[in-house]
Design a protein around this motif. Sequence first.
Motif, short mmCIF file in Angstrom:
data_model
loop_
_atom_site.label_atom_id
_atom_site.label_comp_id
_atom_site.label_asym_id
_atom_site.label_seq_id
_atom_site.Cartn_x
_atom_site.Cartn_y
_atom_site.Cartn_z
N PHE A 198 0.89 -0.97 0.16
CA PHE A 198 -0.51 -0.01 0.22
C PHE A 198 0.83 1.50 0.02
O PHE A 198 1.95 1.21 -0.03
N ILE A 199 0.50 2.72 -0.67
CA ILE A 199 1.68 3.32 -1.10
C ILE A 199 -0.02 4.40 -0.57
O ILE A 199 -0.06 4.42 -1.47
N ALA A 200 1.23 5.24 0.65
CA ALA A 200 0.24 6.56 0.11
C ALA A 200 1.12 8.33 0.21
O ALA A 200 1.69 8.47 1.25
N GLU A 201 0.95 8.50 -1.26
CA GLU A 201 2.70 9.31 -1.82
C GLU A 201 1.93 9.81 -2.76
O GLU A 201 0.92 9.23 -3.40
N ARG B 251 5.59 8.67 -6.30
CA ARG B 251 4.67 7.45 -6.44
C ARG B 251 4.71 6.39 -7.16
O ARG B 251 5.10 5.39 -7.08
N ASN B 252 5.19 7.29 -8.52
CA ASN B 252 5.07 5.86 -9.27
C ASN B 252 6.05 5.67 -9.55
O ASN B 252 6.09 4.39 -10.82
N ILE B 253 7.56 6.32 -9.16
CA ILE B 253 8.51 5.90 -8.90
C ILE B 253 8.37 4.83 -8.26
O ILE B 253 9.36 3.46 -9.02
N ILE B 254 8.59 4.47 -7.00
CA ILE B 254 7.81 3.65 -6.41
C ILE B 254 7.36 2.60 -6.81
O ILE B 254 7.79 1.06 -6.46
N THR B 255 5.81 2.30 -6.63
CA THR B 255 5.35 1.78 -7.51
C THR B 255 5.51 1.10 -8.28
O THR B 255 5.81 -0.50 -8.42
N THR B 256 6.59 1.85 -9.84
CA THR B 256 6.83 0.44 -10.41
C THR B 256 8.12 -0.22 -10.35
O THR B 256 8.46 -1.07 -10.54
N GLU B 257 9.19 0.42 -9.34
CA GLU B 257 10.21 -0.41 -8.80
C GLU B 257 9.71 -1.45 -8.03
O GLU B 257 10.08 -2.70 -8.41
N LEU B 258 8.45 -1.48 -7.38
CA LEU B 258 8.36 -2.67 -6.39
C LEU B 258 7.48 -3.47 -7.54
O LEU B 258 7.93 -4.34 -7.13
#
Length: 714
Positions: free
Chosen positions: A50-53, A58-65
């Motif tokens: 779950f990411i609240a940013e 945010r997109n970078i973290i999502t893509t990386e995960l």
Amino acid sequence: MMKVLYTFLFSSILLNTLHSQTGYDLWLGYDQLENGAAITSYQSSIQSYFIAEASDTRNIITTELDNALPKLLNQDIQQVYDQKNADVVILPASKLSPDLKKAIETASLKQEGFVIQKVNKQIVITSPSSSGLLYGTFQFIRLLQTSSSIDDLKITSNPAIDVRILNHWDNLDRSSERGYAGFSIWDWHRLPGYLPARYRDYARANASIGINGTVLTNVNSNALILTKPYIEKTKALADLFRPYGIKVYLTARFSAPIEIGGLKTADPLNEEVQKWWNDKAAEVYKIIPDFGGFLVKANSEGQPGPQNYGRSHVDGANMLAKAVKPHGGIVMWRAFVYSEDEPDDRAKQAYTEFKPLDGQFEDNVLVQVKNGPIDFQPREPIHPLFGAMPKTPLMMEFQITQEYLGQATQLVYLAPMYKEVLDTDTYTEGKGSTVSKVVDGSLHDYKMTGIAGVANIGNDLNWTGHPMAQSNWFAFGRLSWDPQLSSENIAQEWVKSSYGNDAQVVSTITKMLMSSWEASINYMTPLGLHHLMGTGHHYGPAPWVDNLSRADWTPYYYHKSDANGIGFDRTKTGSNAVAQYSGELNRKYGNLKSCPEKYILWFHHVPWDYEMKSGRTLWNELGFKYQSGINSVKNMQKDWHSLKSKIDPDLFAEVEQLLNIQLDEAKWWKNASMLYFQTYSKKDWPAMLEPAPKDLDHYKKLTFPYAPGIKPRW
Ligand code: BDP
């Protein structure tokens, strides 16, 4: 059944050993983890996040995960929108629920710091800033890459140093000064319209190791970079790098007001010049509001500077500092200076010039000091300025590109060198005044701190020329974040992230890396010898050169061999450079008996027959060192061969070929150097040393007109 088993075994062998490793992915390839306890526990505890940013990060973290977790764990990962149901929770510190606030201590976090903590069954990653969340995410992924336990996670991590920056010595024509990995990655001609994926991947790699700034252009700078079209090009990169937490900086050519401003002077005390810089800064900041600032090489190796107008480094630096200050910018003013006509020992000059200026710089100036007093030699004692300017923030400048360390043909892992420097005690404020405490600001309470690495990055497919040189980029970033990390741990992290967790692969490559720096010193410049490299290109040995326009550009100046002995007397009887160190170091280095032998020829002119700690004469010890350097390369070859079945065949072949070249080059150094020194020592060839197949003349005649990394002017 047999067939299925066979197919399964065969394909998993293929997967683990034969997938192509071009090196482009660096340490972020995310190859599936080996089956074992770690992966099983990860698989059961990491299925959703779950990411609240709200920021672009945010997109970078999502893509990386989404990229990392399925590949590493060989299972799907789900982004969920209900915090309670997530295994991994990524939350800005301001959004922690009351329960999490109670469980997680965030008060000690710096802006970019982060916490990774297991709270009940969830793994929480939190930070006050979006870049901190990104750093935390990368650190979490690294824990998995290195098969670390995630059962009782409780990590609080803050960067020790504020400005963690790469210096690209890249020119606008895409050549790269002292670059050995192809051309510059900055395609100025096609910027700003063309933004290849490589730029994103560059930012991603840097963010993964905590680097938060980049100077795009060479310190030997071109004023054109400060014209409108180039500022627009720079903006395109700044926009791309921003969500990765990376600021862009440029080098400022001191004579720019004349060259592109049409003024008659660049005198820093001239009001028109000051106005020109103020206006220029305002123009840059209008286009790039978070522009980092300027790096300046002034009055050094022919670069223009304030001294051209009878002014000081303070006048020059402060003029630029005042121009960027209203916009939040900084100036990194280099202390790499030595005069064109000053006959004093080159090792003393930066200290002589800068020490008296302590306390006079504006508070947004960092003085950038190379790790040693000469110039990125294989090994140097620390620069005496560290510890000597308590009122001026000094930032460290390391070289990642291997200008004097085997360029792109040799495997030389530099973390042990960085560590030797950072861990050295300056004694300036009593015992424990290490260089790392100077640089991280804790010794003198600096308000701002910085560390720079001269990049080894180019447009080669694998970024760094030598595949193993990626480890130096990685190590620089990791140490900039935390100078207390050990070079061995960093090596292991890098090997595991790049080549997987197989125990033999990890221990063997780590061993190769850890032995490589000392090996290179031994076969190039043992016992404190320095600057013996070929003129201009610095490729290979040329200790005999003694007739250039400036004495301090000749190798002879640095070794001073004669019938009696070899080495530069920097004690009281010589240049007295030792006096620039605090009392403790002065005494230690200044006395032949207490001087560590690794620096002995740096500080002393030592008789050929001098008895070394080993009992050997200096002459024989030199022979011993050259031979041990060669032997270490042979060991690296053996070690590499032992991994043949476990390494991607293309990568295996590349490194194998490079190690062969490295061995040839090590022998070349030994032959050329020892034959030449023998003309002074008149001693027999040391018994333990392999004989030289050619005579000295052969080595003297070698030329390398197209050696990489130099511009025609060099
Ligand atoms: C030397 C390099 C030269 C650089 C200079 C510098 O040979 O190319 O311009 O340092 O740091 O090591 O300014």
